[in-house]
Write a protein that holds these residues in place. Structure first.
Motif, PDB file in Angstrom:
ATOM      1  N   ILE A   1      26.520 -10.645  11.001  1.00 53.87           N
ATOM      2  CA  ILE A   1      25.825  -9.626  10.139  1.00 53.87           C
ATOM      3  C   ILE A   1      26.661  -8.513  10.430  1.00 53.87           C
ATOM      4  O   ILE A   1      26.730  -7.689  11.475  1.00 53.87           O
ATOM      5  N   ASP A   2      27.377  -7.876   9.122  1.00 58.54           N
ATOM      6  CA  ASP A   2      27.950  -6.500   9.208  1.00 58.54           C
ATOM      7  C   ASP A   2      26.900  -5.242   9.212  1.00 58.54           C
ATOM      8  O   ASP A   2      26.955  -4.320   9.787  1.00 58.54           O
ATOM      9  N   ILE A   3      25.999  -5.290   8.117  1.00 59.74           N
ATOM     10  CA  ILE A   3      25.221  -4.226   7.674  1.00 59.74           C
ATOM     11  C   ILE A   3      23.779  -4.761   7.655  1.00 59.74           C
ATOM     12  O   ILE A   3      23.532  -5.754   7.160  1.00 59.74           O
ATOM     13  N   TRP A   4      22.835  -3.908   8.617  1.00 59.56           N
ATOM     14  CA  TRP A   4      21.423  -4.251   8.429  1.00 59.56           C
ATOM     15  C   TRP A   4      20.658  -2.951   8.027  1.00 59.56           C
ATOM     16  O   TRP A   4      20.677  -2.022   8.258  1.00 59.56           O
ATOM     17  N   ILE A   5      19.841  -3.445   6.806  1.00 56.76           N
ATOM     18  CA  ILE A   5      19.235  -2.198   6.238  1.00 56.76           C
ATOM     19  C   ILE A   5      17.694  -2.519   6.348  1.00 56.76           C
ATOM     20  O   ILE A   5      17.052  -3.553   5.906  1.00 56.76           O
ATOM     21  N   ASN A   6      17.184  -1.538   6.865  1.00 57.65           N
ATOM     22  CA  ASN A   6      15.488  -1.459   7.138  1.00 57.65           C
ATOM     23  C   ASN A   6      14.743  -0.962   5.820  1.00 57.65           C
ATOM     24  O   ASN A   6      15.142   0.476   5.961  1.00 57.65           O
ATOM     25  N   ASN A   7      14.126  -1.255   4.891  1.00 56.34           N
ATOM     26  CA  ASN A   7      13.670  -0.651   3.662  1.00 56.34           C
ATOM     27  C   ASN A   7      12.258  -0.910   3.392  1.00 56.34           C
ATOM     28  O   ASN A   7      11.479   0.113   2.825  1.00 56.34           O
ATOM     29  N   ALA A   8      11.573  -1.959   4.079  1.00 52.69           N
ATOM     30  CA  ALA A   8      10.226  -2.216   3.646  1.00 52.69           C
ATOM     31  C   ALA A   8       9.135  -1.169   3.969  1.00 52.69           C
ATOM     32  O   ALA A   8       9.261  -0.491   5.048  1.00 52.69           O
ATOM     33  N   MET A   9       8.251  -0.904   3.066  1.00 52.64           N
ATOM     34  CA  MET A   9       7.219  -0.036   3.238  1.00 52.64           C
ATOM     35  C   MET A   9       5.894  -0.278   2.312  1.00 52.64           C
ATOM     36  O   MET A   9       5.671  -1.110   1.617  1.00 52.64           O
ATOM     37  N   THR A  10       4.681   0.218   3.038  1.00 50.94           N
ATOM     38  CA  THR A  10       3.454   0.190   2.368  1.00 50.94           C
ATOM     39  C   THR A  10       2.889   1.523   2.480  1.00 50.94           C
ATOM     40  O   THR A  10       2.865   2.287   3.180  1.00 50.94           O
ATOM     41  N   SER A  11       1.990   1.877   1.560  1.00 50.71           N
ATOM     42  CA  SER A  11       1.363   3.047   1.795  1.00 50.71           C
ATOM     43  C   SER A  11      -0.087   2.998   1.027  1.00 50.71           C
ATOM     44  O   SER A  11      -0.461   2.131   0.484  1.00 50.71           O
ATOM     45  N   VAL A  12      -1.073   3.971   1.672  1.00 50.18           N
ATOM     46  CA  VAL A  12      -2.376   4.135   1.133  1.00 50.18           C
ATOM     47  C   VAL A  12      -2.613   5.192   0.717  1.00 50.18           C
ATOM     48  O   VAL A  12      -2.405   6.182   1.564  1.00 50.18           O
ATOM     49  N   TYR A  13      -3.030   5.671  -0.702  1.00 46.13           N
ATOM     50  CA  TYR A  13      -3.486   7.290  -0.929  1.00 46.13           C
ATOM     51  C   TYR A  13      -5.012   7.269  -0.507  1.00 46.13           C
ATOM     52  O   TYR A  13      -5.687   6.451  -1.376  1.00 46.13           O
ATOM     53  N   SER A  14      -5.254   8.211   0.291  1.00 50.40           N
ATOM     54  CA  SER A  14      -6.612   8.248   0.606  1.00 50.40           C
ATOM     55  C   SER A  14      -6.685   9.497   1.387  1.00 50.40           C
ATOM     56  O   SER A  14      -5.823  10.077   2.060  1.00 50.40           O
ATOM     57  N   MET A  15      -7.834  10.010   1.402  1.00 52.66           N
ATOM     58  CA  MET A  15      -8.188  11.152   2.401  1.00 52.66           C
ATOM     59  C   MET A  15      -8.365  10.579   3.779  1.00 52.66           C
ATOM     60  O   MET A  15      -8.897   9.344   3.887  1.00 52.66           O
ATOM     61  N   ILE A  16      -8.157  11.267   4.767  1.00 55.54           N
ATOM     62  CA  ILE A  16      -7.994  10.716   6.272  1.00 55.54           C
ATOM     63  C   ILE A  16      -9.521  10.299   6.494  1.00 55.54           C
ATOM     64  O   ILE A  16      -9.548   9.301   7.173  1.00 55.54           O
ATOM     65  N   HIS A  17     -10.249  10.956   6.192  1.00 58.16           N
ATOM     66  CA  HIS A  17     -11.748  10.641   6.892  1.00 58.16           C
ATOM     67  C   HIS A  17     -12.438   9.691   6.051  1.00 58.16           C
ATOM     68  O   HIS A  17     -13.224   8.869   6.513  1.00 58.16           O
ATOM     69  N   GLU A  18     -11.644   9.122   4.969  1.00 59.75           N
ATOM     70  CA  GLU A  18     -12.125   8.010   4.024  1.00 59.75           C
ATOM     71  C   GLU A  18     -11.531   6.668   4.459  1.00 59.75           C
ATOM     72  O   GLU A  18     -11.674   5.564   3.899  1.00 59.75           O
ATOM     73  N   MET A  19     -10.577   6.969   5.310  1.00 61.10           N
ATOM     74  CA  MET A  19      -9.404   5.788   5.425  1.00 61.10           C
ATOM     75  C   MET A  19      -9.805   4.802   6.639  1.00 61.10           C
ATOM     76  O   MET A  19      -9.975   5.375   7.911  1.00 61.10           O
ATOM     77  N   PRO A  20      -9.961   3.698   6.449  1.00 59.25           N
ATOM     78  CA  PRO A  20     -10.398   2.721   7.717  1.00 59.25           C
ATOM     79  C   PRO A  20      -9.249   2.544   8.871  1.00 59.25           C
ATOM     80  O   PRO A  20      -8.195   2.573   8.506  1.00 59.25           O
ATOM     81  N   PRO A  21      -9.608   2.501  10.003  1.00 56.94           N
ATOM     82  CA  PRO A  21      -8.590   2.346  11.042  1.00 56.94           C
ATOM     83  C   PRO A  21      -7.284   1.094  10.746  1.00 56.94           C
ATOM     84  O   PRO A  21      -6.248   1.230  11.178  1.00 56.94           O
ATOM     85  N   GLU A  22      -7.924  -0.010  10.057  1.00 56.50           N
ATOM     86  CA  GLU A  22      -7.151  -1.059  10.106  1.00 56.50           C
ATOM     87  C   GLU A  22      -6.174  -0.717   8.918  1.00 56.50           C
ATOM     88  O   GLU A  22      -5.031  -1.361   8.989  1.00 56.50           O
ATOM     89  N   GLU A  23      -6.438   0.103   7.994  1.00 52.66           N
ATOM     90  CA  GLU A  23      -5.238   0.374   7.030  1.00 52.66           C
ATOM     91  C   GLU A  23      -4.344   1.286   7.693  1.00 52.66           C
ATOM     92  O   GLU A  23      -2.897   1.117   7.495  1.00 52.66           O
TER      93      GLU A  23
END
Length: 323
Positions: free
Chosen positions: A67-89
């Motif tokens: 392997i010559d080049i390794w690219i780390n790109n994957a992501m996920t996100s949640v649009y939420s107010m902090i106080h409404e967001m469950p710990p598992e998210e």
């Protein structure tokens, strides 16, 4: 974003390994790569699983070699107010967006350190420096990626290894993430202007993978935002609190797919829903890629102006010699 990057490398005839969760989209991407002149192997797995990284790394090396080049790109996100967001998210976003980078980097290092060569590219964001409202987990994960990368950079220098390491900080990019990110707000997700097509970011990632630059900023607003955050962070706290979602946002579709725990259904490509508004080029990126040439051009121009002025005013010496 990964799809656009794969396309860019395929046009150069690259041999590519792809890791993602959806087998159908992986097969679709593989066909596309091969039609563009590249070759590909694929592995359906979750970047939050360290074993998935080892599986694709082994498959690539068994099929194509080192392997010559390794690219780390994957992501996920949640649009939420902090106080409404469950710990598992919070944990899920962290597992994918931050720990996915950690596990991928470790797999790359296990192979590159023994050979003392290779290039690791971390795909970052303006949000790795400047957090915004409603995406706390994603912003925190991108900050963590930057901290992790800086630690790794010091370790590579300590061991005097020739492994390259760079982080590409992206602006708002028109990808399908705005169609499939989990959203519990009343408004649909929309990135702030200017928005760029994913091909612009892919070009920056391809370029960064072949040059030894510490970080690459894509778009003037990325560079400006990072610099302003160092100068006036309190002002940006207030400004972005009011502008994180624009005034003319459309209402969120309650039927919107969600890819937090499993892939969103459908054969999505690289581009998202804001094609008409997104820019297909970046003057800032062009200048950044050739900044040495621009610097020498400026020095040459300044020297020419100084020489012309000196010839026009031969009797006038330097300011510090005048009486």
């Amino acid at each position: 974003m990964g799809r656009a990057v794969a396309q860019r490398f395929a046009r150069e005839g690259a041999w590519i390994g792809l890791l993602a969760r959806d087998p159908a989209r992986l097969e679709d991407a593989k066909r596309e790569i091969e039609s563009l002149g590249g070759k590909a192997v694929i592995h359906a797995g979750d970047v939050a699983d360290p074993a998935a990284h080892e599986a694709i790394a082994d498959l690539v090396e068994q099929t194509f070699g080192a392997i010559d080049i390794w690219i780390n790109n994957a992501m996920t996100s949640v649009y939420s107010m902090i106080h409404e967001m469950p710990p598992e998210e919070f944990r899920r976003v962290t597992d994918v967006t931050y720990l996915g980078v950690v596990y991928g980097t470790q797999s790359a290092l296990r192979r590159m350190r023994a050979r003392d060569r290779g290039m690791i590219v971390q795909v970052g964001s303006t949000l790795a420096y400047r957090s915004i409202a409603f995406q706390s987990a994603y912003c925190a994960a991108k900050h963590a990626v930057r901290g992790f990368t800086n630690s790794l950079r010091s370790e590579l220098k300590h061991d005097r290894l020739k492994i390259g390491l760079t982080m590409v900080q992206l602006p708002a990019v028109n990808t399908p993430q705005f169609l499939w990110a989990r959203n519990r707000l009343s408004q649909a997700a929309k990135p702030p202007a200017p928005i760029y097509q994913p091909e612009v970011a892919a070009e920056a990632i391809w370029w960064a993978a072949h040059h030894r630059r510490r970080e690459v900023y894509v778009g003037y607003k990325t560079s400006l935002g990072i610099k302003l955050n160092k100068l006036i962070p309190a002002f940006l706290d207030r400004f972005l609190g009011k502008r994180s979602f624009g005034e003319a946002q459309r209402t969120r579709d309650p039927r919107q797919p969600d890819n937090l725990w499993r892939p969103a259904k459908g054969l999505y490509a690289a581009r998202g829903p804001y094609v008409a508004e997104a820019q297909s080029g970046s003057l800032h990126l062009t200048i950044s890629k050739h900044r040495s040439a621009w610097l020498w051009a400026f020095v040459g121009m300044a020297s020419a102006v100084a020489f012309a002025w000196r010839r026009k005013n031969p009797s006038r010496g330097p300011v510090w010699n005048r009486r």
